[in-house]
Design a protein around this motif. Structure first.
Motif, mmCIF file in Angstrom:
data_model
loop_
_atom_site.group_PDB
_atom_site.id
_atom_site.type_symbol
_atom_site.label_atom_id
_atom_site.label_comp_id
_atom_site.label_asym_id
_atom_site.label_seq_id
_atom_site.Cartn_x
_atom_site.Cartn_y
_atom_site.Cartn_z
ATOM 1 N N HIS A 357 32.100 44.964 -14.980
ATOM 2 C CA HIS A 357 32.498 44.895 -13.573
ATOM 3 C C HIS A 357 31.503 44.046 -12.767
ATOM 4 O O HIS A 357 30.290 44.129 -13.002
ATOM 5 C CB HIS A 357 32.541 46.322 -13.013
ATOM 6 C CG HIS A 357 33.229 46.422 -11.686
ATOM 7 N ND1 HIS A 357 32.595 46.112 -10.512
ATOM 8 C CD2 HIS A 357 34.494 46.785 -11.350
ATOM 9 C CE1 HIS A 357 33.444 46.298 -9.506
ATOM 10 N NE2 HIS A 357 34.598 46.707 -9.990
ATOM 11 N N HIS A 359 30.231 44.346 -9.987
ATOM 12 C CA HIS A 359 29.197 45.128 -9.322
ATOM 13 C C HIS A 359 27.991 45.362 -10.235
ATOM 14 O O HIS A 359 26.840 45.341 -9.812
ATOM 15 C CB HIS A 359 29.788 46.467 -8.900
ATOM 16 C CG HIS A 359 29.374 46.859 -7.533
ATOM 17 N ND1 HIS A 359 30.158 47.581 -6.703
ATOM 18 C CD2 HIS A 359 28.243 46.621 -6.854
ATOM 19 C CE1 HIS A 359 29.530 47.783 -5.571
ATOM 20 N NE2 HIS A 359 28.366 47.202 -5.639
ATOM 21 N N ASP A 360 28.270 45.603 -11.499
ATOM 22 C CA ASP A 360 27.179 45.804 -12.463
ATOM 23 C C ASP A 360 26.436 44.487 -12.690
ATOM 24 O O ASP A 360 25.208 44.476 -12.852
ATOM 25 C CB ASP A 360 27.733 46.360 -13.782
ATOM 26 C CG ASP A 360 28.343 47.752 -13.599
ATOM 27 O OD1 ASP A 360 27.672 48.606 -12.995
ATOM 28 O OD2 ASP A 360 29.482 47.981 -14.040
ATOM 29 N N THR A 363 24.086 44.038 -9.670
ATOM 30 C CA THR A 363 22.916 44.920 -9.675
ATOM 31 C C THR A 363 21.860 44.423 -10.661
ATOM 32 O O THR A 363 20.665 44.387 -10.346
ATOM 33 C CB THR A 363 23.342 46.358 -10.036
ATOM 34 O OG1 THR A 363 24.133 46.865 -8.970
ATOM 35 C CG2 THR A 363 22.132 47.264 -10.227
ATOM 36 N N ILE A 364 22.289 44.018 -11.853
ATOM 37 C CA ILE A 364 21.319 43.582 -12.870
ATOM 38 C C ILE A 364 20.688 42.250 -12.454
ATOM 39 O O ILE A 364 19.472 42.067 -12.574
ATOM 40 C CB ILE A 364 21.991 43.515 -14.255
ATOM 41 C CG1 ILE A 364 22.400 44.938 -14.663
ATOM 42 C CG2 ILE A 364 21.056 42.897 -15.290
ATOM 43 C CD1 ILE A 364 23.236 45.024 -15.911
ATOM 44 N N ARG A 367 17.921 42.665 -9.856
ATOM 45 C CA ARG A 367 16.598 43.081 -10.358
ATOM 46 C C ARG A 367 15.849 41.912 -10.998
ATOM 47 O O ARG A 367 14.670 42.018 -11.284
ATOM 48 C CB ARG A 367 16.746 44.222 -11.374
ATOM 49 C CG ARG A 367 17.280 45.489 -10.728
ATOM 50 C CD ARG A 367 16.247 46.107 -9.794
ATOM 51 N NE ARG A 367 16.897 46.785 -8.689
ATOM 52 C CZ ARG A 367 16.400 47.833 -8.040
ATOM 53 N NH1 ARG A 367 15.245 48.356 -8.381
ATOM 54 N NH2 ARG A 367 17.045 48.350 -7.028
ATOM 55 N N GLY A 375 32.334 41.294 -5.236
ATOM 56 C CA GLY A 375 33.337 41.986 -4.444
ATOM 57 C C GLY A 375 34.534 41.094 -4.209
ATOM 58 O O GLY A 375 34.813 40.191 -5.005
ATOM 59 N N HIS A 376 35.225 41.318 -3.099
ATOM 60 C CA HIS A 376 36.460 40.557 -2.853
ATOM 61 C C HIS A 376 36.251 39.380 -1.909
ATOM 62 O O HIS A 376 37.170 38.635 -1.631
ATOM 63 C CB HIS A 376 37.586 41.467 -2.372
ATOM 64 C CG HIS A 376 37.275 42.230 -1.107
ATOM 65 N ND1 HIS A 376 36.829 41.628 0.048
ATOM 66 C CD2 HIS A 376 37.358 43.548 -0.831
ATOM 67 C CE1 HIS A 376 36.665 42.549 0.979
ATOM 68 N NE2 HIS A 376 36.957 43.724 0.471
ATOM 69 N N MET A 380 40.970 39.323 -0.005
ATOM 70 C CA MET A 380 41.667 40.224 -0.935
ATOM 71 C C MET A 380 42.939 39.611 -1.502
ATOM 72 O O MET A 380 43.236 39.808 -2.678
ATOM 73 C CB MET A 380 41.921 41.577 -0.269
ATOM 74 C CG MET A 380 40.613 42.355 -0.072
ATOM 75 S SD MET A 380 40.807 43.884 0.850
ATOM 76 C CE MET A 380 41.286 45.006 -0.439
ATOM 77 N N PRO A 389 40.010 42.672 -9.567
ATOM 78 C CA PRO A 389 39.662 43.517 -8.422
ATOM 79 C C PRO A 389 38.531 42.902 -7.601
ATOM 80 O O PRO A 389 38.391 43.171 -6.417
ATOM 81 C CB PRO A 389 39.215 44.828 -9.060
ATOM 82 C CG PRO A 389 38.832 44.489 -10.455
ATOM 83 C CD PRO A 389 39.602 43.269 -10.855
ATOM 84 N N ALA A 390 37.741 42.076 -8.248
ATOM 85 C CA ALA A 390 36.559 41.507 -7.589
ATOM 86 C C ALA A 390 36.027 40.397 -8.493
ATOM 87 O O ALA A 390 36.418 40.293 -9.654
ATOM 88 C CB ALA A 390 35.493 42.592 -7.430
ATOM 89 N N ARG A 414 21.397 38.496 -20.023
ATOM 90 C CA ARG A 414 20.784 39.819 -19.965
ATOM 91 C C ARG A 414 21.837 40.884 -19.643
ATOM 92 O O ARG A 414 21.852 41.962 -20.241
ATOM 93 C CB ARG A 414 19.701 39.790 -18.879
ATOM 94 C CG ARG A 414 18.786 40.973 -18.856
ATOM 95 C CD ARG A 414 17.688 40.739 -17.838
ATOM 96 N NE ARG A 414 16.755 39.713 -18.295
ATOM 97 C CZ ARG A 414 15.616 39.991 -18.918
ATOM 98 N NH1 ARG A 414 15.268 41.232 -19.132
ATOM 99 N NH2 ARG A 414 14.817 39.027 -19.317
ATOM 100 N N VAL A 418 22.916 44.160 -21.949
ATOM 101 C CA VAL A 418 22.937 45.565 -21.511
ATOM 102 C C VAL A 418 24.254 46.231 -21.903
ATOM 103 O O VAL A 418 24.280 47.371 -22.326
ATOM 104 C CB VAL A 418 22.721 45.667 -19.982
ATOM 105 C CG1 VAL A 418 22.980 47.080 -19.483
ATOM 106 C CG2 VAL A 418 21.323 45.205 -19.606
ATOM 107 N N PHE A 419 25.333 45.475 -21.795
ATOM 108 C CA PHE A 419 26.656 46.079 -22.010
ATOM 109 C C PHE A 419 27.225 45.840 -23.400
ATOM 110 O O PHE A 419 28.352 46.209 -23.676
ATOM 111 C CB PHE A 419 27.634 45.574 -20.939
ATOM 112 C CG PHE A 419 27.384 46.202 -19.603
ATOM 113 C CD1 PHE A 419 27.948 47.430 -19.300
ATOM 114 C CD2 PHE A 419 26.555 45.595 -18.668
ATOM 115 C CE1 PHE A 419 27.698 48.030 -18.080
ATOM 116 C CE2 PHE A 419 26.298 46.196 -17.453
ATOM 117 C CZ PHE A 419 26.867 47.414 -17.153
ATOM 118 N N SER A 420 26.441 45.181 -24.269
ATOM 119 C CA SER A 420 27.015 44.864 -25.595
ATOM 120 C C SER A 420 27.031 46.113 -26.482
ATOM 121 O O SER A 420 26.235 47.013 -26.319
ATOM 122 C CB SER A 420 26.221 43.757 -26.254
ATOM 123 O OG SER A 420 24.904 44.198 -26.481
#
Lengths: 420, 151
Positions: A357, A359-360, A363-364, A367, A375-376, A380, A389-390, A414, A418-420
């Motif tokens: 997503h 958003h994730d 965030t990463i 950092r 986001g949108h 929209m 969705p975004a 990176r 994290v998500f692999s």
């Protein structure tokens, strides 16, 4: 600059400037975020400010603060002169024929609302139609929707293809004798598409409809010439062209502005007031009720000086180079889908990563000191059209570098790890 | 990955986000509500089967970020067999866990596995992602028609 430096600069062609020197003009770019050097890739949301803009605003408050258009005293005179000089800078920036065609506003949103309230309410009635496009920012959808609701008028929408380009053959078909207005984004904030506004304005004029161009994302990235475009209105926000927030400009053809009713009533927009009858001031003041954002206007003037000195063509070329590089580098990332692949595009890289997503992602990257928007993007209907969705969006400015694109790519790897 | 990111994206959370449990509609449900955070695009529907004041089954569907999805997934596991009063206690405990600095109170001590979400506290803009499923669940208990938002 030494003669040798001039030669060196010329050798790199008209598109190049010393980006490291430019970066030193922006104090915020040297700060750290989460212990990492800031990589600012959210320029479509707002741009950072060069020292000269910060100084202009600060100097106004330190040395010139006073209300404008009123006092006979020295400071009021100085402040008025600085504020009005900035208006002329905006006029030249857009190549508007007359300074009175430049109206200060809070930003592009207010400028659109002004035109909707004043011109729209006078000229759009029941059964009439207004044309916008499928890739507008909410600020160029909602005010027209409100008008249509109030008047019983109809909003028509130019469709967009899978690359994010407006479908011009469909556009032409939307016109009919009830078409009263066309309001179009110059550069899409969510996709980066540069619309062929000149051609689209010609089409609208052939059908007798005036055109507003939302230049919020165009003014920072392309040279704008309202006479060449022959648009009826052009709007932009100061904070997206390296100026302060809370100030922007509306250009309108004097022939239209002069017959438009005031937008807000109050001080400065009047010539004389009595309880029986108020007569309104001349352009542009008729649309500028109340004490304006004086420091903002002066800061905007300084921003325009800065951008003009660097050269809108050079800025466009620099950003285009980064866009091409960024598109190549991002395309190498497995599972990355670019949203918005128009052939004519400004510095926006909107994308999704398969199974992750936005958003994730945001965030990463944050950092890592990398600022992107997720986001949108206040668009929209664009998200709906592309079935996401975004998105995550990296948007470029005149001070960004290839190294920053590399940092973004490393950050995305990176994220994937994290998500692999 | 920096320390607080590792706290946020713990293995358990990543696992639930990739393989959400109790994912899908629940045909026999008698409670249901929708949650939608338009700014970030998180959208979920929570289904519940409540019998004699006890949660007999919970499921959810939708699309959201890792935090929202994992929160929903772990919530569905935590609620089964709980009375409505116990559910309310968990809701309060979870809320305190992700928002309050000093969340080590009696409520959060009962959270069990859910305490992996403590890392969200360091990411204030992600709190709304973690709490959306819980607010939606609470609305489902009341069969609230209007979608819930935590933005």
């Amino acid at each position: 600059m030494s003669p040798l430096a001039v030669v060196e600069k010329d050798r790199r062609g008209p598109s190049a400037y010393d980006v490291e020197a430019v970066r030193r003009d922006f104090p915020i770019l040297s700060r750290m975020v989460h212990g990492k050097p800031l990589v600012y890739l959210d320029n479509a949301a707002t741009t950072q400010k060069p020292q000269c803009v910060i100084d202009a605003v600060s100097r106004y408050y330190r040395e010139e603060n006073s209300n404008i258009h009123r006092g006979v005293h020295y400071l009021s005179e100085v402040a008025t002169e600085a504020y009005e000089a900035a208006r002329i800078k905006v006029q030249r920036f857009l190549n508007a024929p007359l300074f009175c065609e430049i109206i200060y506003v809070r930003g592009a949103t207010e400028a659109i609302n002004l035109v909707v309230s004043s011109y729209g309410r006078t000229h759009v009635g029941a059964g009439d139609e207004v044309i916008i496009s499928a890739i507008e920012h909410h600020s160029n959808i909602v005010p027209w929707q409100m008008l249509c609701e109030e008047k019983g008028a109809r909003l028509r929408v130019i469709p967009v293809n899978d690359r994010g380009e407006l479908m011009l053959e469909e556009y032409e078909k939307l016109f009919n004798p009830r078409t009263k207005f066309v309001s179009l984004v110059h550069v899409s904030n969510a996709l980066g598409t540069v619309n062929p506004v000149k051609e689209m304005i010609d089409t609208a004029h052939r059908h007798g409809a005036p055109v507003l161009v939302d230049g919020a994302q165009a003014a920072p990235h392309l040279p704008v010439d309202v006479q060449e475009l022959d648009c009826d209105f052009y709007v932009f926000s100061g904070h997206k062209v390296y100026g302060p927030t809370g100030v922007g400009a509306l250009y309108g053809k004097a022939s239209l502005l002069k017959d438009m009713p005031p937008y807000m009533g109050g001080g400065d927009m009047i010539r004389s007031v009595s309880f029986e009858k108020t007569t309104y001031n001349d352009l542009p003041h008729r649309f500028e009720a109340g004490t304006p954002n004086i420091a903002g206007g002066i800061g905007l003037g300084a921003a325009i000086d800065y951008v003009t000195a660097l050269g809108p063509e050079r800025i466009a070329a620099h950003e285009h180079d980064l866009l091409v590089y960024g598109t190549e580098r991002l395309s190498e990332i497995p599972g990355l889908r670019l949203i918005g692949t128009a052939r004519e595009k400004a510095g926006v890289l909107s994308f999704t990563l398969e199974g992750i997503h936005p958003h994730d992602i945001g965030t990463i990257l944050d950092r890592e000191g990398i600022a992107v928007r997720t986001g949108h993007h206040c668009a929209m209907p664009v998200m709906e059209r592309f079935g996401v969705p975004a998105t995550a969006r990296a948007s470029l400015g005149l001070y960004n570098t290839r190294q920053e694109i590399d940092a973004l790519v490393a950050g995305l790897h990176r994220v994937i790890r994290v998500f692999s | 990955m920096s320390g607080d990111l590792r706290e946020l994206y713990q293995e358990v959370i990543l696992d639930h986000s990739k393989r959400p449990r109790n994912f899908g509609a629940l045909p026999q449900s008698n409670r249901r509500a929708e949650g939608y955070n338009p700014l970030c695009g998180d959208r979920i529907t929570v289904y519940m089967l409540v019998e004699d004041g006890v949660v007999a089954a919970v499921a959810f569907e939708g699309a959201g970020c890792a935090i929202c999805t994992a929160s929903a997934s772990m919530m569905t596991q935590a609620l089964v067999g709980k009375t409505e009063a116990e559910v309310e206690g968990l809701f309060r405990g979870f809320h305190a866990l992700v928002t309050e600095e000093t969340a080590l109170n009696a409520d959060t001590s009962k959270l069990g596995k859910l305490s992996v979400f403590a890392g969200v506290r360091e990411f204030p803009i992600r709190v709304k992602c973690a709490t959306l499923p819980w607010h939606t669940m609470r609305a489902a208990l009341e069969n609230q028609a209007a979608p819930v938002t935590t933005e």
